[in-house]
Design an enzyme around this catalytic site. Sequence first.
Site, short mmCIF file in Angstrom:
data_model
loop_
_atom_site.label_atom_id
_atom_site.label_comp_id
_atom_site.label_asym_id
_atom_site.label_seq_id
_atom_site.Cartn_x
_atom_site.Cartn_y
_atom_site.Cartn_z
N ARG A 148 0.80 -1.45 0.03
CA ARG A 148 -0.20 -0.17 0.05
C ARG A 148 1.19 1.15 0.06
O ARG A 148 1.67 1.41 0.67
CB ARG A 148 -0.79 0.12 1.17
CG ARG A 148 -1.89 -1.15 1.08
CD ARG A 148 -2.90 -0.73 2.30
NE ARG A 148 -3.74 -0.36 2.33
CZ ARG A 148 -4.76 0.55 2.74
NH1 ARG A 148 -4.74 -0.92 4.20
NH2 ARG A 148 -5.37 1.18 2.92
N GLN A 195 -6.91 8.94 7.05
CA GLN A 195 -5.07 8.57 8.25
C GLN A 195 -4.38 9.59 7.33
O GLN A 195 -2.99 10.24 8.32
CB GLN A 195 -5.03 7.56 7.31
CG GLN A 195 -6.30 5.86 7.32
CD GLN A 195 -5.62 5.09 6.47
OE1 GLN A 195 -4.98 4.96 5.57
NE2 GLN A 195 -6.61 4.00 7.36
N ASP A 341 -15.21 2.95 3.17
CA ASP A 341 -15.31 1.42 3.60
C ASP A 341 -16.23 0.81 3.31
O ASP A 341 -16.17 -0.75 3.58
CB ASP A 341 -14.95 1.47 5.27
CG ASP A 341 -13.41 1.66 5.25
OD1 ASP A 341 -12.83 2.16 4.71
OD2 ASP A 341 -13.42 2.67 6.73
C1 S3P Z 1 -9.54 5.32 8.36
C2 S3P Z 1 -9.10 6.42 7.37
C3 S3P Z 1 -9.80 5.94 6.07
C4 S3P Z 1 -10.41 4.56 6.04
C5 S3P Z 1 -9.63 3.19 6.80
C6 S3P Z 1 -9.50 3.31 8.52
C7 S3P Z 1 -9.30 7.04 9.81
O1 S3P Z 1 -8.83 5.74 5.13
O2 S3P Z 1 -10.22 3.48 4.77
O3 S3P Z 1 -10.59 2.19 7.47
O4 S3P Z 1 -9.32 5.17 11.05
O5 S3P Z 1 -8.68 7.36 9.37
P1 S3P Z 1 -7.95 6.59 3.97
O6 S3P Z 1 -7.45 7.70 4.93
O7 S3P Z 1 -6.98 5.82 3.67
O8 S3P Z 1 -9.24 6.77 3.13
#
Ligand code: S3P
Length: 458
Positions: A148, A195, A341
Site C-alpha cells: 500500500r 489517515q 469503507d
Molecule cells: C481510516 C481512514 C480511511 C479508512 C480506514 C480508516 C482512519 O482510510 O478507509 O479504514 O481511521 O483514519 P484513508 O485515510 O486511506 O481514506
Amino acid sequence: MNINTTMIATTTKETKGPVTIGKATKGLSGATVAPPDKSVSHRAVILGSIAEGATKVEGFLEGTDNMSTLNAFKQMGVAIDRSGSTALTSTTMASRLMIHGVGALGLSEPEDIINANNSGTTTRLLTGLLSAQPFFSVITGDASLRRRPMRRVVDPLRLMGARITGRMDGGLLPLSIEGQRLKGIEYKMPIASAQVKSALLLAGLYAEGETIVEEPAKTRDHAERMLMAFGADIKVDGLRVRITSKNKLNGCEVNPPGDISSAAFFMVGAMITPRSDLLTMFVGINPTRTGIIQILKKMGGVVIVGKEDDFTGEPVAGIRVKTSSLRGVDINAAELLPAIDEFPIICIAAAFAEGTTRIRGAGELRVKESDRIKAMGNLLTTIGISNKETDDGIVVEGAGSKTIKGGVVIDSLGDHRIAMSAAIAGLRAENGITILDPECANVSFPGFYEQLRKISGR
Ligand code: S3P
C-alpha cells in the site's frame, strides 16, 4: 440461514478454515450491537499513550488492527491494562483499557521493528507520530500492507523535516524513521484521506509553530474531536485544521461508539433478506461517516435513525432497517467519501437492487487492503451478477428480487470487508457461498459470523 458450523471454531474470535453461508430461511431480526469503532479505538490508544495521566477506554475494539496499535505502544513502554468491558456496546469483542499515559515525550525507543500487520491506520498515524520522537524506529506490515502507498504521508512529513527512508524512496514499507524536531507547515492534501490528515496532526502536536492541513473534501474527523477532548490546541475551520504544540494532552475517558462500517453489513443483509426488521443500537452517526445511510436511502432502503445521543464527543443512535425493494442508482465521489469503507457492501446492495448501479470516484478503493474494485467485480461475476469495472468504480446490473444460485467459492484475499460482503451475499444464494480465509473478518469485526448466526435466528 445455514452456516456450516463444522467449519467454525468454537470461540467467536477465531473462525478457521472455509465458512459456508447458506440462504437465509428467516429474516434478520431483533436488536443487536455493532463492535466498537475501529478508527476511534486506534486514536484512543495513541492519544491516551502520549497524554499525561490515565485514559480509560470503555469499549475498545479487540480487532487485530487495533491490537497492532496497542502492541506498538506497549513496545514503546506504555503500560496498558486490559479487562472486560461494561460499555453499552459491550460484546465479546470489546474490552476496557486503562492506559497509563507517559506524556508527550515519554515514549521509549522500540527495541524491535513495529509490526502493523494489516493496519493502514496504525502505519500512517504512527509514521506521523514517530517522525517527531527523539529516537529511531522501523515499521512494517503484512504482504497486503507492504503493497500500500506510503508517499502520501511520507511526502508532507518530509516537508516538516522528517527523516524517513523506505523501499521505493519511502513509497512502501518497511519504513525507517529517525525522529527529528519538526517544523509546522501549511499543507493542501492532494487526496482526501483521514489517515494522512491524522498523521500530520499528530506530527503537528510536536512541530515548531503551526501546522495547517487543508483537505480537498471532509474526511472522518475522529482525530480532531478526540484531540479537542484531550485538550490539544486545535481549531477546525471547514476543510482547514490548525494545530500547535502549545498545550499538553490530558488523559480522559473515551467511549467508542458502535462502528457504522461494521453495522453496514447487517443493514444491507437485513434489506436484501425477506421478512427482516433489525435494530442495531449505539451506532456512531458522526456525519463524516453516515454516507451509507444516505446511499441506502437513495436506493429505496427503509432506514430509521433513532434519537441521537452522545458518546464522549461522538454522536450515536439506534439504526433500524427493514427488508427493502432496492433500486439501482448513480453514486458519485462526494456521496461515496463518507462511506469509503462501505464500497464492498454497497456492491452487494447493488447486486440485489432492481436496475443498474454506477459507482464513480472510487479510485482510492484500488489501494485498500485489496484492490476492492477488482475484488468486488470478481466476486459479483462469480455469483452470477453482471458488472463492469471502470478505472474509478464499477457498474453493477442488479438481480432485483431474484435468488442467485451460489454454490461457489469466494477468496476473501485476506480482506475483511470482502469476506463479510461475500457472507452477506450468501444470505440470498440458493446453494450458499463458501468463503476462503474467512477469519480475516477479525481485523475489524471479531465474532462476525457468530453474530450473523444469532440475528438470523439460529
Ligand atoms: C481510516 C481512514 C480511511 C479508512 C480506514 C480508516 C482512519 O482510510 O478507509 O479504514 O481511521 O483514519 P484513508 O485515510 O486511506 O481514506
